[in-house]
Scaffold this active site. Structure first.
Site, PDB file in Angstrom:
ATOM      1  N   ALA B  86      36.610 -36.214 -20.019  1.00 22.78           N
ATOM      2  CA  ALA B  86      37.121 -35.108 -20.829  1.00 22.78           C
ATOM      3  C   ALA B  86      38.155 -34.257 -20.096  1.00 22.78           C
ATOM      4  CB  ALA B  86      35.965 -34.229 -21.338  1.00 22.78           C
ATOM      5  N   THR B  90      39.282 -31.011 -12.697  1.00 22.63           N
ATOM      6  CA  THR B  90      40.024 -29.969 -11.984  1.00 22.63           C
ATOM      7  C   THR B  90      39.557 -28.588 -12.457  1.00 22.63           C
ATOM      8  OG1 THR B  90      41.934 -31.382 -11.671  1.00 22.63           O
ATOM      9  CG2 THR B  90      42.327 -29.011 -11.533  1.00 22.63           C
ATOM     10  N   GLU B 289      43.611 -37.101 -19.812  1.00 26.51           N
ATOM     11  CA  GLU B 289      43.841 -37.691 -21.136  1.00 26.51           C
ATOM     12  C   GLU B 289      45.087 -37.168 -21.862  1.00 26.51           C
ATOM     13  OE1 GLU B 289      39.370 -37.780 -22.774  1.00 26.51           O
ATOM     14  OE2 GLU B 289      40.034 -36.064 -21.620  1.00 26.51           O
TER      15      GLU B 289
END
Ligand code: FES
Ligand code: FES
Lengths: 162, 339
Positions: B86, B90, B289
């Protein structure tokens, strides 16, 4: 069983193998050289690329007995304990690899290219890597690293490694 | 004949879901030689997360990235992590790592303050030293303070922290709420050549402009964007899992499940739009993503720009593009006859 004797990374190696064994399995299972990867085992992905007599081959498509008497270079033959090969160094500095699975094959393709053509164009680099699939990187940073090596940005004293 | 076209696509992408618990935890231990050890449950898969986490801890402690030893993804030793999923590492794990480092640093400041004869809040870290703000000549090595913290004060400098973006239930009736902690934004522009006799599309160039908050490691951000674009190019033009009537995959190998090779990939220009998210570690959000969200849309818009054809199912194979071109020509011919 067939006896095969070949030169691997500068060393003479011998093994007695079933005639249908691939060069990739010979390297990985008999000689413990697991750098070349088994991706697809049918010649599509290039993860198993090694250099035989100066030319890149998909080692999953070459039978071990076909390598008898020939010179094989794998990714293990590039670095010394002290230093990486300039291509490996450039890949490290550019962050050219992510998961790294395609890496040994890509690096061998790059090595064969630069041995034959020390100053390749971007298109020639793309062409040389076309048989090495990479799912992670989009190839950009590999191409940049190979250009760096060609330009001599990662040159090292002659004779220090393969 | 080859026809050139350009297309643009924009996107936003959510980072740090809040509809359910989404925690990451971290432990930071500052060692007597001035290095630090980070324990994190997250997994490195080549994207560079552990480098980013080491950079975050190093920044918080004023030491070098190489001084941070990362122990990851080991259920024997590391705290559980919601996952390297997801695009959250970070932001969520990074926040946990920064908070853990901050706590460990707080212990050092308590120990260093009387030695430097100031209050703890007058201290800062820099170049492996703890120093007085505004008076950098008054400093002590971090390693010496860590040693003293343990050996004299009896309090080893260890910090642990959890970050969990506040869970917010969605309204059961409207389905609305605040499902994510933050968002990233991007625009990609694709330039293509479409052969109007074969329908074949060649992507020539993609310019990708991405916001990921403060880019902690721009090289790794570029790597993510370039890789995401290759997935987007595959999604747009090549990749499709095909099934037969009984549900078996018919293209289960890489000669017939086609993905981009080095020859299919265009020149990719990555532009990082530097921004700052106050809720992220040092202003960072995420980048995984989101990188492949706009690519296919930009390429399909470029195909439309080139030959006036809207392909509405992916991948836009040469066959589909050519069928669109033929249909358009037939339509135009009809209009001419009718007119
Ligand atoms: S393993 Fe040899 S080409 Fe894929
Ligand atoms: S780096 Fe992951 S496949 Fe190339």
């Amino acid at each position: 069983m067939t006896k095969v004797t070949l030169n691997v990374n500068g060393e003479t190696r011998t093994a007695s193998v079933p005639p249908e064994m691939t060069l990739l399995r010979l390297l990985r299972e008999e000689f413990g050289l697991t750098g070349a990867k088994l991706g697809c085992d049918v010649g599509d992905c290039g993860a198993c690329t090694v250099i035989v007599d100066g030319k890149t081959v998909n080692s999953c498509l070459m039978l071990a007995p076909q390598a008898d008497g020939r010179d094989v270079l794998t990714v293990e033959g590039l670095a010394t304990m002290e230093r990486l090969h300039p291509i490996q160094k450039a890949f490290e500095e550019k962050g050219s690899l992510q998961c790294g699975f395609c890496g040994p094959g890509v690096i061998m393709s790059a090595k064969a290219l630069l041995d034959e053509n020390p100053d390749p164009s971007v298109l020639e680099i793309r062409d040389a890597l076309a048989g090495n699939l990479c799912r992670c990187t989009g190839y950009s940073k590999m191409i940049e690293a190979i250009q760096d090596v060609a330009r001599g940005d990662n040159r090292q004293p002659v004779g220090e490694s393969a | 004949m080859k026809r050139r076209g350009r297309g643009i696509a924009c996107m936003w992408y959510p980072i740090g879901f809040t509809v359910a618990a989404n925690p990451s935890a971290a432990v930071v231990k500052i060692n007597e030689d001035g290095t630090a050890t980070l324990l994190t449950g997250t997994v490195e898969t080549g994207q560079g997360s552990l480098t980013i986490l080491a950079q975050i801890v190093a920044e918080e402690l004023g030491i070098a990235t190489d001084d941070v030893h990362v122990v990851s993804a080991d259920t024997d030793t590391t705290p559980m992590d919601t996952g390297a999923i997801a695009s959250r590492t970070t932001y969520v794990t990074g926040n946990a790592a920064r908070l853990a480092a901050e706590k460990a640093k707080g212990i050092l400041f308590e120990v260093a303050a009387p030695l430097l004869q100031v209050k703890a809040d007058q201290l800062e870290v820099c170049d492996r030293k703890i120093q007085v703000k505004g008076f950098p000549q008054r400093h002590i090595d971090i390693g010496d303070v860590a040693d003293r913290a343990r050996g004299v004060n009896g309090q080893p400098p260890i910090g642990s922290a959890t970050f969990n973006p506040a869970t917010v239930a969605l309204d059961p009736e409207t389905g609305q709420g605040k499902p994510f902690a933050t968002y990233v934004y991007a625009t990609q522009i694709a330039e293509v050549d479409v052969d109007d006799e074969t329908g074949e599309v060649e992507v020539l160039r993609i310019v990708a402009s991405h916001d990921c908050g403060t880019p902690i490691n721009p090289m790794l951000v570029e790597g993510q964007v370039e890789g995401g674009i290759s997935m987007g190019v595959g999604f747009a033009l090549e990749e499709e899992i095909l099934f037969d009537a009984s549900g078996r995959q018919v293209n289960s190998n890489l000669t017939n499940y086609i993905m981009p090779t080095s020859l299919d990939m265009p020149e990719v220009v990555v532009e990082i739009v530097d921004s700052y998210d106050p809720t992220g570690p040092f202003g960072a959000k995420g980048v995984g993503e989101p990188t492949c969200v706009s690519t296919a849309a930009a390429i399909l818009n470029a195909i439309h720009d080139a030959v006036g054809v809207r392909v509405t199912s992916l991948p836009a194979t040469a066959e589909k593009v050519y069928a669109g071109i033929k249909a358009k020509r037939a339509q135009e011919a009809k209009q001419i006859t009718a007119g």
